[in-house]
Write an enzyme that holds these catalytic residues in place. Structure first.
Site, short mmCIF file in Angstrom:
data_model
loop_
_atom_site.label_atom_id
_atom_site.label_comp_id
_atom_site.label_asym_id
_atom_site.label_seq_id
_atom_site.Cartn_x
_atom_site.Cartn_y
_atom_site.Cartn_z
N LYS A 198 0.84 -1.20 0.00
CA LYS A 198 0.00 0.00 0.00
C LYS A 198 0.88 1.26 0.00
CE LYS A 198 -3.64 2.26 2.67
NZ LYS A 198 -4.64 2.16 3.73
N GLU A 213 10.28 -4.81 4.73
CA GLU A 213 10.33 -6.21 4.28
C GLU A 213 10.09 -6.31 2.78
OE1 GLU A 213 8.68 -5.04 6.88
OE2 GLU A 213 8.63 -6.46 8.54
N GLY A 241 -5.09 -2.03 4.81
CA GLY A 241 -4.28 -3.16 4.33
C GLY A 241 -4.98 -4.49 4.51
N ARG A 242 -5.53 -4.73 5.71
CA ARG A 242 -6.15 -6.04 5.97
C ARG A 242 -7.52 -6.19 5.34
NH1 ARG A 242 -5.21 -2.92 10.13
NH2 ARG A 242 -6.84 -2.18 11.54
N GLU A 244 -5.54 -7.22 14.75
CA GLU A 244 -5.00 -5.91 14.40
C GLU A 244 -6.12 -4.86 14.51
OE1 GLU A 244 -1.64 -6.01 11.56
OE2 GLU A 244 -2.87 -4.61 10.42
N HIS A 269 -5.70 -33.69 16.77
CA HIS A 269 -4.57 -34.49 17.24
C HIS A 269 -3.47 -33.62 17.82
CE1 HIS A 269 -6.12 -38.19 15.30
NE2 HIS A 269 -6.74 -37.29 14.56
N LYS A 293 7.44 -1.09 12.77
CA LYS A 293 8.15 -0.60 11.58
C LYS A 293 9.22 0.43 11.99
CE LYS A 293 4.40 -1.34 8.19
NZ LYS A 293 3.60 -0.82 7.08
C1 G6Q Z 1 -2.85 -3.93 7.64
C2 G6Q Z 1 -1.66 -3.33 8.19
C3 G6Q Z 1 -0.37 -4.02 7.82
C4 G6Q Z 1 0.09 -3.72 6.40
C5 G6Q Z 1 1.52 -4.19 6.23
C6 G6Q Z 1 2.04 -3.94 4.85
O1 G6Q Z 1 -3.97 -3.53 7.80
O2 G6Q Z 1 -1.63 -1.98 7.89
O3 G6Q Z 1 -0.44 -5.40 7.98
O4 G6Q Z 1 -0.75 -4.35 5.48
O5 G6Q Z 1 2.33 -3.56 7.18
O6 G6Q Z 1 1.97 -2.58 4.52
P1 G6Q Z 1 2.17 -2.11 3.04
O7 G6Q Z 1 1.06 -2.71 2.22
O8 G6Q Z 1 2.11 -0.62 3.08
O9 G6Q Z 1 3.49 -2.63 2.59
#
Ligand code: G6Q
Length: 548
Positions: free
Chosen positions: A206, A212, A266-267, A352, A383, A511
């Site tokens: 996003k 990462e 994001g989620r 989250e 199990h 972050k």
């Molecule tokens: C989701 C969070 C988080 C985010 C990641 C990746 O709701 O904001 O999980 O999706 O940190 O972020 P970017 O998409 O900006 O790389």
């Protein structure tokens, strides 16, 4: 601060809780032959059975009173109207627009977003079809056979979960991969499984700044350059982001840039171009069916009366346990192997969103909020950790998910899967009493002393609650429905707890801290005097062992 109406509704529930001192779920079934009929909701070919929950009609009424006191219907209307429901980031949360297949206007903060949404979806799906059909070629003129999504959190979990769930729909000539971790092993192991000359990388972020993702994207780009030459990069990369400029700086052309908007959390972004890898795998029509599943639930959530509204009931049941019984966890157990990543997906969605301890006004919340979500597919989970569900001191409410018809798997084996799922939910609420255990041991020929010694270990208290979601089969539309049900459940809980479910300052903290420490880890001479003693000690030890 709770409103007086909410406080009153909470008091009424607190008082009602004592009605359950001597009443078990088994008693509730024994007293009421209509219990299943009255405690399930059917929605198309999906059924939500909550009759095995520890509640009765009065509980349901009082929980609905709580929802009304918290003004769930007004807040839901504001949410769909695109008002700012994420005040700490000053944004609406309008992921429902991404699955609004009728295209009727939807406003984000006063501006109709649908023409942008449809245009971007068409662009993304046309690209996905071109990759899938082989019309779009790699640098060497070959068709793509591997697609690697590079993203983390909300830019990974959704497509990774859905690609696994819908694997029978993925074109057989394509393999989808997901790289998230900054641990270089994630990318390295994936690169071993692909043919780079036939691999498309999707950089999904996003913000396009996440450590990462950008680290993995740069490493993947370098791998392409090393193997195929710099000129190949343009053909092997595309990106999904809200940050068009940063994507351009990375070197990805406009025709391979798929955008979404800051009002998509994001989620909640699987419905957007973040679903590109999934769309390539399952194709345009199946992807649109997935969106339709989400849209089905949006309509249900908006239109169904609260007492028959599945996400509202899901939310209220969890609030009943969380705030009145102090049950800290919620398990999600799909008896559906392809939903193996669904619990992990829900972990992010719920924990989250509702892992918060201050309300919208910034005041400490007086009740408990989000539960710890976990799960694994049944029967494997039986199990492993089901022992604690049956006999542990912690009560863990369970959501079971089960398909009536299997897709691309043995129907005979499916009967066994179904039997196991139903047996577990029955055993959890029914338990096994001391007289039942005594009789069983006696029938096995044990004497009285042996029975007395063994029986306590074989008694199951029962009275352990669960819901069951039964659906015809795990199609794209069903998956869309399941995801949207949980999304709206989380939203309703947030209304009642009066928290912002769309921010994630804890993630942002992670972050920030990693960025601060990264140079200290990399540079052996970096000063560590500002660190706490443990972190400084660990760094010193890391440095001393690094060469060994
Ligand atoms: C989701 C969070 C988080 C985010 C990641 C990746 O709701 O904001 O999980 O999706 O940190 O972020 P970017 O998409 O900006 O790389």
């Amino acid at each position: 601060m709770k409103s007086p109406e909410v406080s009153e509704a909470l008091y009424a529930l607190e008082a009602h809780r004592s009605d359950f001192h001597d009443v078990t779920i088994a008693d509730l079934f024994a007293r009421d032959p209509q219990r299943f009929a009255d405690f399930h909701v059917a929605f198309g070919d999906l059924l939500f059975d909550f009759s095995k929950q520890r509640l009765d009609r009065e509980t349901r009424k009082l929980l609905i009173d709580l929802a009304c006191a918290a003004k769930v219907e007004d807040r839901r209307a504001a949410f769909f109207a695109g008002e700012i429901v994420n005040p700490t980031e000053g944004r609406p949360a309008l992921h429902m627009a991404l699955r609004n297949m009728s295209g009727t206007p939807m406003q984000a903060d006063g501006h109709d977003v649908m023409s942008d949404v449809i245009a971007e979806r068409q662009k993304m799906l046309a690209f996905a079809e071109a990759v899938r059909s082989g019309a779009l070629k790699s640098a060497s003129g070959e068709t793509f056979t591997h697609v690697v999504n590079i993203g983390i959190g909300g830019s990974d979990l959704g497509p990774a979960m859905a690609a696994r769930a819908l694997s029978p729909y993925v074109a057989p000539h394509l393999t989808l991969h997901f790289v998230a971790n900054v641990d270089g092993a994630d990318l390295a192991d994936t690169l071993k499984r692909v043919d780079l000359a036939r691999t498309l990388f999707i950089v999904s972020s996003k913000t396009f700044t996440t450590l990462e993702t950008m680290t993995n994207a740069r490493a993947a780009r370098q791998a392409v350059i090393d193997k195929l030459g710099g000129a190949a990069v343009a053909a092997h990369f595309c990106a999904v982001s809200t940050a068009a400029k940063e994507v351009a700086v990375f070197g990805i052309g406009e025709d391979r840039r798929f955008l979404f908007w800051d009002w998509v959390g994001g989620r909640y972004s699987l419905w957007s171009s973040i679903g590109l890898s999934l769309a390539i795998g399952i194709g345009k029509e199946n992807f649109e069916d997935f969106l339709r599943g989400g849209e089905d639930i949006d309509k249900h959530f908006v239109e169904a009366p609260l007492a028959g509204n599945i996400p509202v009931l899901m939310a209220l049941i969890e609030i009943w346990y969380r705030d009145f019984w102090d049950y800290a966890t919620q398990a999600v157990i799909p008896y559906d192997q392809r939903l193996a990543r669904f619990p992990a997906y829900l972990q992010q969605l719920e924990m989250e969103s509702n892992g918060k301890s201050v309300d919208l006004a910034g005041e400490p919340i007086e009740t408990s909020t989000g539960a710890v979500i976990f799960g694994e597919p049944g029967t494997n989970a039986q199990h492993a950790f089901f022992q604690l569900f049956h006999q542990g001191t912690e009560i863990v409410p369970v959501d079971f998910l089960l398909a009536v018809n299997p897709i691309a798997s043995d129907p005979e084996q499916h009967h066994l899967l179904v039997a196991n799922c139903l047996a577990q939910s029955e055993a959890l609420f029914r338990g096994r009493t001391q007289p039942e255990v005594d009789a069983k041991l006696k029938a096995q020929g044990l004497d009285a002393a042996a029975i007395a010694a063994l029986a306590p270990h074989k008694v199951f208290s029962g009275n352990r609650p669960s819901s069951t979601f039964l659906y015809k089969s795990l199609t794209p539309r069903t998956l869309g429905r399941l995801v949207a049900l949980y999304e709206h459940k989380v939203f309703v809980q947030a209304i009642i707890w009066n928290i912002d479910p769309f921010d994630q300052w804890g993630v942002e903290l992670g972050k920030e801290l990693a960025l601060r420490l990264a140079p200290l880890v990399a540079g052996p001479q970096a000063a560590t005097q500002d660190l706490d003693a443990s972190t400084a000690g660990l760094l010193a030890h890391l440095r001393s062992l690094a060469g060994t």
